[in-house]
Write a protein that holds these residues in place. Structure first.
Motif, PDB file in Angstrom:
ATOM      1  N   ALA A  83      45.201  36.841  39.502  1.00 28.78           N
ATOM      2  CA  ALA A  83      46.035  36.253  40.128  1.00 28.78           C
ATOM      3  C   ALA A  83      47.555  36.471  39.439  1.00 28.78           C
ATOM      4  O   ALA A  83      48.441  36.517  40.315  1.00 28.78           O
ATOM      5  N   HIS A  84      47.956  36.475  38.154  1.00 27.20           N
ATOM      6  CA  HIS A  84      49.041  36.752  37.824  1.00 27.20           C
ATOM      7  C   HIS A  84      49.248  38.270  37.783  1.00 27.20           C
ATOM      8  O   HIS A  84      50.617  38.402  38.195  1.00 27.20           O
ATOM      9  N   PRO A  87      36.384  28.571  50.767  1.00 28.24           N
ATOM     10  CA  PRO A  87      37.804  28.356  50.718  1.00 28.24           C
ATOM     11  C   PRO A  87      38.401  27.849  49.140  1.00 28.24           C
ATOM     12  O   PRO A  87      39.460  27.792  48.830  1.00 28.24           O
ATOM     13  N   THR A  88      37.126  27.857  48.337  1.00 31.92           N
ATOM     14  CA  THR A  88      37.606  27.626  46.946  1.00 31.92           C
ATOM     15  C   THR A  88      37.392  28.682  45.883  1.00 31.92           C
ATOM     16  O   THR A  88      37.356  28.735  44.726  1.00 31.92           O
ATOM     17  N   PHE A  89      37.581  30.144  46.551  1.00 32.68           N
ATOM     18  CA  PHE A  89      36.930  31.020  45.610  1.00 32.68           C
ATOM     19  C   PHE A  89      38.170  31.875  45.198  1.00 32.68           C
ATOM     20  O   PHE A  89      38.802  32.726  46.089  1.00 32.68           O
ATOM     21  N   ALA A  90      38.729  31.384  44.243  1.00 34.85           N
ATOM     22  CA  ALA A  90      39.927  32.029  43.509  1.00 34.85           C
ATOM     23  C   ALA A  90      39.874  33.337  43.460  1.00 34.85           C
ATOM     24  O   ALA A  90      40.919  34.069  43.795  1.00 34.85           O
ATOM     25  N   LEU A  91      38.846  34.055  42.842  1.00 37.66           N
ATOM     26  CA  LEU A  91      38.960  35.518  42.732  1.00 37.66           C
ATOM     27  C   LEU A  91      39.406  36.307  44.058  1.00 37.66           C
ATOM     28  O   LEU A  91      39.997  37.099  43.884  1.00 37.66           O
ATOM     29  N   ALA A  92      38.602  35.697  45.156  1.00 37.26           N
ATOM     30  CA  ALA A  92      38.792  36.402  46.382  1.00 37.26           C
ATOM     31  C   ALA A  92      40.221  36.076  46.875  1.00 37.26           C
ATOM     32  O   ALA A  92      40.686  37.186  47.516  1.00 37.26           O
ATOM     33  N   TYR A  93      40.943  35.114  46.740  1.00 38.93           N
ATOM     34  CA  TYR A  93      42.128  34.903  47.053  1.00 38.93           C
ATOM     35  C   TYR A  93      43.300  35.968  46.254  1.00 38.93           C
ATOM     36  O   TYR A  93      44.271  36.277  46.986  1.00 38.93           O
ATOM     37  N   ALA A  94      43.009  36.001  45.042  1.00 43.89           N
ATOM     38  CA  ALA A  94      43.701  36.862  44.297  1.00 43.89           C
ATOM     39  C   ALA A  94      43.500  38.313  44.488  1.00 43.89           C
ATOM     40  O   ALA A  94      44.697  39.095  44.660  1.00 43.89           O
ATOM     41  N   ARG A 104      56.757  39.587  32.820  1.00 44.82           N
ATOM     42  CA  ARG A 104      56.235  38.661  32.252  1.00 44.82           C
ATOM     43  C   ARG A 104      54.972  38.154  32.852  1.00 44.82           C
ATOM     44  O   ARG A 104      54.164  37.706  32.136  1.00 44.82           O
ATOM     45  N   GLU A 105      54.748  38.335  34.275  1.00 40.61           N
ATOM     46  CA  GLU A 105      53.547  38.112  34.840  1.00 40.61           C
ATOM     47  C   GLU A 105      52.193  38.944  34.307  1.00 40.61           C
ATOM     48  O   GLU A 105      51.337  38.587  34.137  1.00 40.61           O
ATOM     49  N   TYR A 106      53.076  40.060  34.115  1.00 39.20           N
ATOM     50  CA  TYR A 106      51.673  41.155  33.740  1.00 39.20           C
ATOM     51  C   TYR A 106      51.458  40.827  32.179  1.00 39.20           C
ATOM     52  O   TYR A 106      50.258  40.995  31.795  1.00 39.20           O
ATOM     53  N   ARG A 107      52.322  40.543  31.452  1.00 38.67           N
ATOM     54  CA  ARG A 107      51.937  40.134  30.105  1.00 38.67           C
ATOM     55  C   ARG A 107      51.239  38.750  30.019  1.00 38.67           C
ATOM     56  O   ARG A 107      50.284  38.681  29.097  1.00 38.67           O
ATOM     57  N   ARG A 108      51.334  37.950  30.942  1.00 36.61           N
ATOM     58  CA  ARG A 108      50.658  36.671  31.047  1.00 36.61           C
ATOM     59  C   ARG A 108      49.285  37.037  31.376  1.00 36.61           C
ATOM     60  O   ARG A 108      48.297  36.413  30.846  1.00 36.61           O
ATOM     61  N   ALA A 109      49.155  38.206  32.385  1.00 35.78           N
ATOM     62  CA  ALA A 109      47.489  38.508  32.847  1.00 35.78           C
ATOM     63  C   ALA A 109      46.950  38.914  31.681  1.00 35.78           C
ATOM     64  O   ALA A 109      45.984  38.560  31.348  1.00 35.78           O
ATOM     65  N   LEU A 110      47.713  39.864  30.805  1.00 37.71           N
ATOM     66  CA  LEU A 110      47.102  40.578  29.603  1.00 37.71           C
ATOM     67  C   LEU A 110      46.782  39.578  28.607  1.00 37.71           C
ATOM     68  O   LEU A 110      45.695  39.786  27.813  1.00 37.71           O
ATOM     69  N   ALA A 111      47.401  38.383  28.367  1.00 35.26           N
ATOM     70  CA  ALA A 111      47.268  37.395  27.259  1.00 35.26           C
ATOM     71  C   ALA A 111      46.053  36.847  27.663  1.00 35.26           C
ATOM     72  O   ALA A 111      45.092  36.191  26.846  1.00 35.26           O
ATOM     73  N   ILE A 112      45.745  36.742  28.869  1.00 42.66           N
ATOM     74  CA  ILE A 112      44.431  36.003  29.315  1.00 42.66           C
ATOM     75  C   ILE A 112      43.578  36.939  29.440  1.00 42.66           C
ATOM     76  O   ILE A 112      42.380  36.616  28.900  1.00 42.66           O
ATOM     77  N   ASN A 113      43.466  38.059  29.788  1.00 42.00           N
ATOM     78  CA  ASN A 113      42.484  39.274  29.809  1.00 42.00           C
ATOM     79  C   ASN A 113      43.143  40.451  29.343  1.00 42.00           C
ATOM     80  O   ASN A 113      43.602  41.417  30.234  1.00 42.00           O
ATOM     81  N   PRO A 114      42.983  40.844  27.978  1.00 44.66           N
ATOM     82  CA  PRO A 114      43.549  42.154  27.488  1.00 44.66           C
ATOM     83  C   PRO A 114      42.781  43.182  28.265  1.00 44.66           C
ATOM     84  O   PRO A 114      43.437  44.238  28.123  1.00 44.66           O
ATOM     85  N   SER A 115      41.675  43.095  28.829  1.00 43.36           N
ATOM     86  CA  SER A 115      41.009  44.352  29.468  1.00 43.36           C
ATOM     87  C   SER A 115      41.241  44.551  30.748  1.00 43.36           C
ATOM     88  O   SER A 115      40.643  45.432  31.463  1.00 43.36           O
TER      89      SER A 115
END
Length: 640
Positions: free
Chosen positions: A395-396, A347-354, A417-428
C-alpha cells in the motif's frame, strides 16, 4: 467489564497483554492465531456473561459470512491451549444451544503490575518447541483425522527445551515450496505462498532474508546444503510444501540449520483458505521466536494483524496479481476487473485494495491520463488499504506511485519517502526498489539507481522493469553499448513497445540511425496509439539529425498533440528539445528542457553531458537553466 487497553488481564496462571496481544504463562509466551486471541479477549472481557454463538460470530467476523464450525474449531483450539478438555471446563463453559461463558475469575492489573517479560519477546520462551518432525500424510483427503496439533494454534503446549543451545541465526532463505496437490494448475498458488512467506520473514529485521530466486539457482546447479552455508553465509533454510484441495490448504514447513545440517523443527498447518493470510504470519512469528528475535511493538502488531479472507476473493486476488505484472493495456484491464471482484466479495481484503490501486495508477499514468476518475479511484483504494493494514508495504508502494504522477507534479522527495517506508516494512519488495531506481534515474542519481535496480533484480530476477531500469540508467550515463547488451536480455514479449523504443534510441546514439528509424516505423505500425508520443518525438529527432527540418517540425507538433499529459511525456519533451537543438533553435530547445525538468525529469547530469545538446552550450538561457538545475540536483544529496 471494559478494562483500560493498557491493563493486563489475569486468570489462573495466565496473563493477557491486550496492548501487545500476547498470552503468557509465567515466563512462557503462548502464541495464538489472531482470531483465537480475539476470541479469548472477548470471552475474558465478558464479565462472566453467556455469549451467544451468533454474537460471537458477528463480533469476530463482522464483515464476513462464517459458518458456526469456524467458531467451534477456535473454541476447541483455545481449550487445548489452556489445557482443558470439553469435559473439564474450568475456563470456558458450553451453554447448550446458546453459546459459551468464561467462568474463570478475571483480574485487571494496572500498568505498574505488568510483568516486564510481557514487553520483550526475546526474554520469553515459546510454547510448543517441537524438536521432532511432525508426521504428515500424502493422502489427498482433508481434514486429516490423525492430527498431532491443534487446528489453529501455532505451537503445542510444551516449552522449548532450555538445555538446547541457542543457535546463531542471522540469515535465512526459503526454498520454493513444492506443490503437492497433484494439480499443476496450483503451481502458481505454491509460488505465491512462497513469496508471501518471504515477505513476512522480511519483517524480522534481525534477519537477512534471501529471495527464492537464489535458492532456485543453487538447486538447479545441483549444489548441496553444505555449499549454501559456505557460499552464501546462510544459517537457516525453510523448505516445505503446499497442498490445496478446494478451499482447504495444508502448509508444511521444516527449518534446517545449515552449518550443522540439522533439522531444527518441522510443522504442518491445516487451514481453510480463509485463514491463508494468518498462517503465513504464524510461520514467520514462530521463526522469530526460534531465533530469539527482539521484535518491536510495531513488528509484533504486524504479526498479529492478519485478517480472514474469503477463498473466492483470494483466488481473484491471485488472478489480478498475475495479470497486473504484465503492464500492458489489455492485461491491466483484466487485472483491474479481477481485483475489483476480490474487494466486492471481501471488502476487508487490504492486499486486494493495494494491488487494485496499482492497476488504477497504471491506467492513469500510461493508458488514460485524461480520465481523472483513475486518480480518485487509486487514492480511495490506497487509503482503504492503509486503513485496514497500516503496515502493508504494498500500500505504501502504491501511495508512492500515486504521488509520482503528472497530476501531482512529480514530488520526488515525498514519493521516495513512501518507497523507503515500504522497504522498511518489507525489504524484499522488489517493485519498491524498482520505483526508487526510477526516481533516482530521473533526478540524475545514477549510481543509486543502479544499486536499487540491481537489488530488485537480485530479489526477483523476473522483474523485467528493474532490468529495463538498469538499461535506462546506462543510457542516461552515455553507456550505450552496455545499455544495448542489457536490453537484449529482456524477453521479447515483455512490454515490447517500451523495450523497442529504448533499443531504437540506443541505436540512434550509437550512430545506427537507419536501424533506429526502421525500428520506430515498425513500432508505430504495431502500436499506432503511441501513448506518450515516444515514437513520434523520436522521429522528430531522426528528421532533425538528417537535416529534414520541415518533417521535424511536423513530428514535433504531432508529438505534442498525441502525448502531452501522459506519465512519461517528459521523455518526449526531451526528444523535442534535442530536435530543436539539432536545428540550432536554442530558445525552443531550452524551453522544452525546462518543461521536461518541470514535468518530472530534472536530470542535470544527462542534460549536462548529452552530446545531442552540444549546440546549446553557448546559450545564455541554457547556462542559466543549467545553473538552476545544478542547485536543485545538489539539494537532492540530502536524501542520501
Amino acid at each position: 467489564m471494559q478494562p483500560d487497553p493498557l491493563e493486563v488481564l489475569e486468570f489462573g496462571p495466565y496473563r493477557i497483554d491486550r496492548e501487545q496481544r500476547l498470552l503468557t504463562k509465567g515466563s512462557s509466551i503462548t502464541p495464538l492465531a489472531p482470531k483465537v486471541f480475539d476470541l479469548l479477549l472477548v470471552l475474558a472481557e465478558s464479565g462472566g456473561r453467556t455469549l451467544t454463538k451468533e454474537s460471537l460470530l458477528k463480533t469476530l467476523w463482522p464483515d464476513s459470512f462464517v459458518e458456526e464450525g469456524s467458531l467451534t474449531r477456535n473454541i476447541s483450539t483455545l481449550r487445548k491451549v489452556l489445557g482443558e478438555s470439553p469435559e473439564d471446563q474450568k475456563y470456558i463453559t458450553t451453554v447448550p444451544k446458546r453459546g459459551y461463558r468464561f467462568v474463570a475469575q478475571v483480574r485487571a492489573l494496572p500498568v505498574a503490575n505488568q510483568l516486564a517479560t510481557g514487553a520483550d519477546i526475546s526474554t520469553l520462551t515459546v510454547s510448543g518447541g517441537n524438536q521432532g518432525k511432525i508426521q504428515t500424510s500424502s493422502d489427498s483427503q482433508f481434514p486429516l483425522v490423525q492430527q498431532q496439533r491443534p487446528d489453529v494454534v501455532w505451537w503445542e503446549d510444551s516449552k522449548i527445551d532450555s538445555s538446547l543451545p541457542i543457535l546463531s541465526i542471522a540469515s535465512i532463505a526459503v526454498k520454493p515450496l513444492e506443490n503437492t496437490s497433484g494439480d499443476a494448475s496450483h503451481d502458481y498458488f505454491a509460488e505465491m505462498i512462497t513469496e508471501a512467506l518471504i515477505s513476512e520473514l522480511a519483517r524480522i529485521h534481525k534477519l537477512k532474508v534471501f529471495p527464492s530466486s537464489v535458492m532456485l539457482r543453487h538447486w538447479s546447479a545441483g549444489k548441496a546444503l553444505s555449499n549454501l552455508a559456505g557460499e552464501l553465509h546462510l544459517d537457516m533454510l525453510i523448505a516445505g510444501s503446499v497442498m490445496r484441495l478446494s478451499n482447504q490448504v495444508r502448509i508444511t514447513v521444516t527449518a534446517i540449520h545449515l552449518p550443522t545440517q540439522s533439522e531444527m523443527w518441522s510443522q504442518s498447518y491445516d487451514r481453510d483458505l480463509s485463514e491463508i493470510l494468518a498462517v503465513q504470519r504464524e510461520v514467520a512469528f514462530t521463526i522469530a521466536a526460534q531465533v530469539r528475535a527482539d521484535l518491536t511493538p510495531d513488528q509484533r502488531m504486524q504479526f498479529s494483524s492478519a485478517r480472514m479472507v474469503k477463498p473466492e476473493a483470494y483466488d481473484c486476488y491471485l488472478r489480478g496479481r498475475f495479470y497486473a505484472q504484465h503492464q500492458n493495456k489489455e492485461d491491466n484491464e483484466t487485472a483491474m476487473l479481477a481485483l475489483e471482484r476480490a474487494i466486492a466479495i471481501d471488502p476487508t481484503f487490504a492486499l486486494a485494495y493495494a494491488e487494485l490501486a496499482q492497476t488504477y495508477i497504471w491506467k492513469l499514468f500510461l493508458f488514460a491520463p485524461h480520465e481523472k476518475q483513475w486518480e480518485e479511484k487509486a487514492f480511495v483504494a490506497v487509503e482503504k488499504a492503509l486503513s485496514l493494514d497500516p503496515y502493508l508495504a504494498v500500500a505504501h508502494l502504491a501511495r508512492g506511485r500515486l504521488l509520482w504522477t503528472p497530476a501531482n507534479h512529480f514530488p520526488h522527495e515525498r514519493a521516495i519517502r513512501e518507497y523507503r517506508r515500504a522497504l522498511a516494512i518489507n525489504p524484499s519488495l522488489d517493485e519498491a526498489r524498482n520505483q526508487l531506481a526510477l526516481i533516482y534515474c530521473h533526478i540524475g542519481y545514477f549510481e543509486e539507481a543502479l544499486r536499487e535496480s540491481q537489488e530488485a533484480e537480485f530479489t526477483n530476477p523476473n522483474n523485467n522493469l528493474a532490468i529495463y531500469r538498469r538499461a535506462q540508467t546506462f543510457v542516461f550515463q552515455g553507456k550505450h553499448e552496455q545499455a544495448l547488451a542489457v536490453l537484449q536480455t529482456i524477453p521479447r514479449d515483455v512490454n515490447p513497445s517500451l523495450i523497442g523504443y529504448q533499443t531504437a534510441w540506443v541505436l540512434f546514439n550509437l550512430g545506427r540511425s537507419e536501424e533506429a528509424s526502421a525500428m520506430i516505423d515498425q513500432l508505430l505500425g504495431d502500436y499506432p496509439e503511441d501513448d506518450g508520443a515516444l515514437f513520434i518525438s523520436m522521429q522528430a529527432v531522426l528528421a532533425a539529425s538528417a537535416g529534414e527540418e520541415r518533417k521535424a517540425h511536423e513530428r514535433i507538433e504531432l508529438a505534442i498533440q498525441t502525448g502531452k499529459g501522459f506519465g512519461h511525456f517528459h521523455h518526449a519533451a526531451y526528444h523535442i528539445a534535442i530536435a530543436f537543438a539539432l536545428m540550432n533553435n536554442a530558445e525552443k530547445a531550452v524551453e522544452w528542457l525546462e518543461f521536461a525538468a518541470m514535468d518530472g525529469f530534472p536530470c542535470y547530469p544527462l542534460f549536462q553531458n548529452d552530446r545531442n545538446l552540444d549546440n546549446l552550450r553557448q546559450s545564455v538561457r541554457y547556462i542559466n537553466f543549467m545553473a538552476k538545475l545544478n542547485r536543485q540536483w545538489t539539494g537532492y544529496q540530502e536524501m542520501f
